[in-house]
Design a protein around this motif. Structure first.
Motif, PDB file in Angstrom:
ATOM      1  N   ILE A  40       0.747  18.399 -28.521  1.00 22.67           N
ATOM      2  CA  ILE A  40      -0.263  17.800 -29.394  1.00 22.67           C
ATOM      3  C   ILE A  40      -1.554  18.598 -29.314  1.00 22.67           C
ATOM      4  N   ASP A  41      -2.141  18.820 -30.474  1.00 22.34           N
ATOM      5  CA  ASP A  41      -3.486  19.394 -30.559  1.00 22.34           C
ATOM      6  C   ASP A  41      -4.132  18.829 -31.823  1.00 22.34           C
TER       7      ASP A  41
ATOM      8  N   VAL B 192     -12.168   6.719 -28.543  1.00 23.78           N
ATOM      9  CA  VAL B 192     -10.776   6.794 -28.992  1.00 23.78           C
ATOM     10  C   VAL B 192      -9.853   6.880 -27.783  1.00 23.78           C
ATOM     11  N   GLY B 193      -8.612   6.453 -28.005  1.00 21.81           N
ATOM     12  CA  GLY B 193      -7.584   6.525 -26.974  1.00 21.81           C
ATOM     13  C   GLY B 193      -6.237   6.843 -27.604  1.00 21.81           C
ATOM     14  N   ALA B 194      -5.416   7.583 -26.872  1.00 21.88           N
ATOM     15  CA  ALA B 194      -4.101   8.001 -27.374  1.00 21.88           C
ATOM     16  C   ALA B 194      -3.035   7.615 -26.359  1.00 21.88           C
TER      17      ALA B 194
ATOM     18  N   ILE C 292      -7.998  16.233 -28.810  1.00 20.94           N
ATOM     19  CA  ILE C 292      -6.984  15.702 -27.903  1.00 20.94           C
ATOM     20  C   ILE C 292      -5.823  16.695 -27.901  1.00 20.94           C
ATOM     21  N   HIS C 293      -5.609  17.344 -26.782  1.00 19.15           N
ATOM     22  CA  HIS C 293      -4.575  18.389 -26.741  1.00 19.15           C
ATOM     23  C   HIS C 293      -3.859  18.356 -25.394  1.00 19.15           C
TER      24      HIS C 293
ATOM     25  N   LEU D 164      -2.529  14.691 -21.515  1.00 23.84           N
ATOM     26  CA  LEU D 164      -3.441  15.041 -22.586  1.00 23.84           C
ATOM     27  C   LEU D 164      -4.864  15.171 -22.067  1.00 23.84           C
ATOM     28  N   LYS D 165      -5.614  16.043 -22.705  1.00 21.80           N
ATOM     29  CA  LYS D 165      -7.012  16.258 -22.341  1.00 21.80           C
ATOM     30  C   LYS D 165      -7.898  15.880 -23.522  1.00 21.80           C
TER      31      LYS D 165
END
Length: 378
Positions: free
Chosen positions: A78-79, A89-91, A172-173, A107-108
Motif C-alpha cells: 500500500i502507498d 485517519v486510521g487504516a 500511508i505506506h 504501515l507507516k
C-alpha cells in the motif's frame, strides 16, 4: 582379396551419392541465370534475417489451474496519500474470518503535502497515459512481464523542491499480511481500536469540517512486488466534492506465478471496479465516510511463462528457407526460359520470322527463289 572388397564397397558408396558432379564443360552460364541467382541470394539473406529476429523473440504462455494454496498469507502493498492529517485517519483490514489487522503491523503514517511537485505531476501524467494504453492494448501487459526488473521504477519520485507550507496530508505506506480470504481494507476517520464484536474507529473527536477523503493511490498491489509492473490502481487520484464522501473499490485478485528470463515470482494480478457517493442520511444514502477497498480472491491461478523457439526448430526453418528459395527460383528460371524458347523459336516470331520478298514485275507478295540454276538460262 581385401583390396577387391574395399573397391566394391567404395563403388557402392559412390553409387549412393545424391549429389553427382556435373562436368564443367556441360555447365553454361547466362546473364539471366546470374540475375536470378542474385535475386535468390538477396531473398535468402532477408528471410534468414527475419527468421533470426523471430528466433530471438519470445512470447508469453498462460496456463490456468485451481489454486490449492489456502494456508499461506496474502501480502498487501500500500502507498496511499489522503488529504487529511495523520492524527485524524486510521487504516486497518477486516476479513471474512472477523480477523482484524491494524496498520501498526506494517504501515507507516508520514505527514506530506497533497499537491504534487512539477516533476511528480509529469510522472503522474505519464502513468495515466500508460494506464490508458494498457486498457486499449492488452498485449502490452506481456511486454511489461518480459521487461520486469529491466524497466524503471514505477514508484512516485521524491519531491525536487522544498515547500515552506505545512503538511496537509498523510501518506500511508508499507505492507500487511492477511489471511487468504476475502476482506476489506479501509481508511476512515479516527484510529482503529479492537472490539469484541468487530472493530471501531475513534471518530467522535474529529470535526466533520475536517473530513476530506481526497486521495491518491501511488501504488496498490498484492503478493510479491515486481519492479516495472503497473497495477490497475497505480496513479489513481480522486478529489472529494463533499466532506462526507465514500470511495469504494471492488477488487478481484488472481494469484499469478510469473516465470521469465528475468524473474521468477509469486505475485497477483487484479481487476477493479469503483464507485463513489456522498453520505447523506436524510436522502437515504447511508454509510461511513472513507476509502474502502473490498477484495476477493479468485479460485483460479494463472501461470505466466516466457517461451522461446527451440534451436532445432530455427535450424529446420532456416534450411527450409534456403532450400525452398533455391529450388523455387531454379524452377521459375527454367519455366521462363522454356516459355521464351517456345514463343521465339517455335512460332517464329521476332527476328526468326522470314521476310517477304517482292518482285519488280508488278506482282507483289509472291515468294520467288532468288537462287536460280545456271542450266535454266539455256
Amino acid at each position: 582379396m581385401r583390396r577387391l572388397n574395399r573397391k566394391k564397397a567404395l563403388n557402392l558408396v559412390k553409387e549412393l551419392d545424391a549429389f553427382p558432379k556435373v562436368p564443367e564443360s556441360y555447365v553454361e552460364t547466362t546473364a539471366s541465370g546470374g540475375t536470378v541467382s542474385l535475386l535468390a541470394f538477396a531473398s535468402m539473406a532477408v528471410l534468414a534475417l527475419l527468421e533470426f529476429l523471430v528466433y530471438r523473440d519470445t512470447w508469453m504462455s498462460y496456463e490456468y489451474e485451481v489454486d490449492k494454496d489456502f494456508t499461506s498469507k496474502l501480502r498487501i502493498n500500500i502507498d496511499i496519500t489522503v488529504a487529511m492529517r495523520c492524527q485524524y485517519v486510521g487504516a486497518d483490514v477486516l476479513d471474512l474470518a472477523e480477523t482484524m489487522v491494524s496498520a501498526s503491523d506494517g504501515l507507516k503514517y508520514e505527514p506530506v503535502i497533497f499537491d504534487l511537485s512539477p516533476q511528480q505531476k509529469i510522472w503522474q501524467r505519464t502513468l495515466h497515459l500508460i494506464q490508458s494504453k494498457l486498457q486499449e492494448e492488452h498485449s502490452l501487459q506481456d511486454v511489461l512481464f518480459k521487461t520486469a526488473f529491466m524497466g524503471l521504477s514505477t514508484a512516485l519520485p521524491p519531491r525536487e523542491d522544498s515547500p515552506s507550507q505545512p503538511s496537509d496530508a498523510c501518506r500511508i505506506h508499507g505492507h500487511l499480511y492477511v489471511n487468504k480470504v476475502a476482506g476489506n481494507f479501509h481508511i476512515t476517520v479516527g484510529k482503529a481500536i479492537p472490539h469484541p464484536r468487530g472493530h471501531a474507529h475513534l471518530a467522535a473527536l474529529v470535526s466533520h469540517d475536517t473530513y476530506n477523503f481526497s486521495h491518491r493511490i501511488d501504488h496498490l498491489s498484492f503478493g510479491e512486488i515486481v519492479p516495472g509492473i503497473i497495477n490497475p490502481l497505480d496513479g489513481t487520484e480522486k478529489i472529494s466534492r463533499k466532506h462526507n464522501q465514500m470511495f469504494q473499490y471492488f477488487i478481484t485478485i488472481v494469484p499469478t506465478k510469473l516465470h521469465t528470463s528475468q524473474i521468477s515470482a509469486d505475485t497477483h494480478q487484479y481487476s477493479v471496479t469503483e464507485q463513489e457517493r456522498v453520505i447523506d442520511h436524510s436522502a437515504g444514502s447511508h454509510g461511513v465516510s472513507g476509502i474502502f477497498m473490498k477484495y476477493d480472491i479468485s479460485s483460479l491461478m494463472v501461470t505466466v511463462t516466457e517461451q522461446h523457439m527451440p534451436f532445432w526448430q530455427f535450424a529446420i526453418r532456416f534450411c527450409g528457407i534456403v532450400g525452398g528459395i533455391f529450388s523455387t527460383t531454379g524452377m521459375l528460371h527454367g519455366l521462363v526460359g522454356f516459355l521464351v524458347d517456345v514463343v521465339c523459336c517455335r512460332f517464329k516470331l521476332g527476328v526468326y520470322k522470314p521476310k517477304d520478298v517482292s518482285i519488280l514485275d508488278g506482282h507483289m507478295n509472291n515468294h520467288t527463289s532468288l537462287v536460280t540454276d545456271d542450266n535454266s538460262k539455256h
